[in-house]
Design a protein around this motif. Structure first.
Motif, PDB file in Angstrom:
ATOM      1  N   VAL A  30      -2.531   9.563  -2.910  1.00  0.00           N
ATOM      2  CA  VAL A  30      -3.321   9.032  -1.799  1.00  0.00           C
ATOM      3  C   VAL A  30      -4.378  10.055  -1.365  1.00  0.00           C
ATOM      4  O   VAL A  30      -5.522   9.701  -1.076  1.00  0.00           O
ATOM      5  CB  VAL A  30      -2.403   8.643  -0.622  1.00  0.00           C
ATOM      6  N   CYS A  46      -5.233   9.608   5.124  1.00  0.00           N
ATOM      7  CA  CYS A  46      -3.905   9.604   4.497  1.00  0.00           C
ATOM      8  C   CYS A  46      -2.847   9.199   5.518  1.00  0.00           C
ATOM      9  O   CYS A  46      -1.969   8.376   5.241  1.00  0.00           O
ATOM     10  CB  CYS A  46      -3.571  10.989   3.941  1.00  0.00           C
ATOM     11  N   ARG A  48      -3.264   7.508   8.299  1.00  0.00           N
ATOM     12  CA  ARG A  48      -3.438   6.091   8.647  1.00  0.00           C
ATOM     13  C   ARG A  48      -2.805   5.189   7.590  1.00  0.00           C
ATOM     14  O   ARG A  48      -2.189   4.167   7.899  1.00  0.00           O
ATOM     15  CB  ARG A  48      -4.933   5.748   8.744  1.00  0.00           C
ATOM     16  N   THR A  49      -2.979   5.567   6.334  1.00  0.00           N
ATOM     17  CA  THR A  49      -2.470   4.755   5.231  1.00  0.00           C
ATOM     18  C   THR A  49      -0.952   4.633   5.298  1.00  0.00           C
ATOM     19  O   THR A  49      -0.396   3.534   5.172  1.00  0.00           O
ATOM     20  CB  THR A  49      -2.897   5.361   3.880  1.00  0.00           C
ATOM     21  N   THR A  52       0.132   2.554   8.345  1.00  0.00           N
ATOM     22  CA  THR A  52      -0.112   1.133   8.099  1.00  0.00           C
ATOM     23  C   THR A  52       0.912   0.570   7.131  1.00  0.00           C
ATOM     24  O   THR A  52       1.284  -0.604   7.207  1.00  0.00           O
ATOM     25  CB  THR A  52      -1.528   0.923   7.541  1.00  0.00           C
ATOM     26  N   CYS A  53       1.381   1.409   6.227  1.00  0.00           N
ATOM     27  CA  CYS A  53       2.357   0.996   5.227  1.00  0.00           C
ATOM     28  C   CYS A  53       3.615   0.426   5.884  1.00  0.00           C
ATOM     29  O   CYS A  53       4.173  -0.586   5.427  1.00  0.00           O
ATOM     30  CB  CYS A  53       2.708   2.194   4.350  1.00  0.00           C
ATOM     31  N   ILE A  73      -3.532  -0.480   0.486  1.00  0.00           N
ATOM     32  CA  ILE A  73      -3.689  -0.118   1.892  1.00  0.00           C
ATOM     33  C   ILE A  73      -4.716   1.004   2.033  1.00  0.00           C
ATOM     34  O   ILE A  73      -5.578   0.978   2.927  1.00  0.00           O
ATOM     35  CB  ILE A  73      -2.337   0.294   2.502  1.00  0.00           C
ATOM     36  N   ALA A  74      -4.657   2.004   1.142  1.00  0.00           N
ATOM     37  CA  ALA A  74      -5.622   3.104   1.172  1.00  0.00           C
ATOM     38  C   ALA A  74      -7.044   2.580   0.972  1.00  0.00           C
ATOM     39  O   ALA A  74      -7.987   3.005   1.666  1.00  0.00           O
ATOM     40  CB  ALA A  74      -5.277   4.127   0.099  1.00  0.00           C
ATOM     41  N   TYR A  75      -7.199   1.659   0.048  1.00  0.00           N
ATOM     42  CA  TYR A  75      -8.503   1.049  -0.252  1.00  0.00           C
ATOM     43  C   TYR A  75      -9.069   0.353   0.988  1.00  0.00           C
ATOM     44  O   TYR A  75     -10.230   0.566   1.368  1.00  0.00           O
ATOM     45  CB  TYR A  75      -8.295   0.071  -1.411  1.00  0.00           C
ATOM     46  N   THR A  77      -8.153   0.875   4.081  1.00  0.00           N
ATOM     47  CA  THR A  77      -8.336   1.895   5.122  1.00  0.00           C
ATOM     48  C   THR A  77      -9.677   2.600   4.963  1.00  0.00           C
ATOM     49  O   THR A  77     -10.379   2.872   5.947  1.00  0.00           O
ATOM     50  CB  THR A  77      -7.189   2.926   5.067  1.00  0.00           C
TER      51      THR A  77
END
Length: 204
Positions: A30, A46, A48-49, A52-53, A73-75, A77
């Motif tokens: 990530v 990172c 935030r990702t 959110t997960c 999710i990273a994408y 974000t």
């Protein structure tokens, strides 16, 4: 050893140790995803990702790959991050705008070799949609199918986007290379230079 899916289920049910185990497994990937696209903001993205997960647990399909789910999710974000900063959000087209357009300093990576510097520069100058899929493919060793899962697009679309991304990258490399020899070395050894950059990121 428990699978990602097992750890994720335990984490969403309150097992902090399971969350720490998932974090250790996937944090480097990530971090790589953000470091060539978000500059000094990559640690926050990172965080935030992974936060959110947990919130997105109901959307996770057990039959799918947790890794693809996490990178998806990273994408999203990353895109949300740039939209939050944009003056005219409705005109922010990631199929046209590159990271260099959005933020010329949006990389925290320093490459050692000329070919690696050329590759990093070229990646940041192609539209973000294409940079994302190339880095997933070369740095995270994701197949077109895995990329499709991350980006939530059909596999055929992912294959087409990968081909187009390579074309754009080659064009940008040709425009940036100081000599024909450097361009040839970079293009002929693209897999090698990408692996070298990944190794540098892992050591950083």
């Amino acid at each position: 050893m428990p699978s990602d899916a097992e750890l994720y289920l335990a984490w969403t049910q309150g097992d902090a140790g399971a969350g720490e185990a998932l974090f250790e497994r996937h944090y480097e990937g990530v971090a790589r995803f953000f470091r060539n696209k978000a500059g000094d903001d990559w640690p926050e993205l990172c965080q935030r990702t992974f936060l959110t997960c947990v919130e997105a647990a109901p959307k996770f399909r057990q039959a799918g790959s947790f890794r693809s789910f996490l990178f998806g999710i990273a994408y999203r974000t990353l895109y949300r991050f740039y939209r939050e900063r944009a003056y005219q959000r409705d005109r922010l087209d990631f199929e046209l705008r590159s990271v260099e357009d959005l933020d010329p300093k949006a990389s925290s990576i320093v490459a050692a070799r000329e070919e690696e510097r050329l590759l990093l520069t070229a990646l940041r100058r192609i539209p973000l949609e294409y940079q994302v899929i190339l880095e997933l493919h070369y740095w995270e060793e994701m197949s077109a199918k895995a990329c499709a899962e991350v980006l939530e697009i059909p596999v055929g679309t992912a294959k087409t986007r990968l081909r187009r991304a390579r074309q754009l990258l080659e064009r940008q490399l040709a425009a940036s290379a100081e000599s024909e020899q450097v361009l040839t070395r970079t293009m002929s050894g693209l897999d090698t230079w990408a692996r070298n950059l990944r190794a540098q990121l892992e050591r950083a």
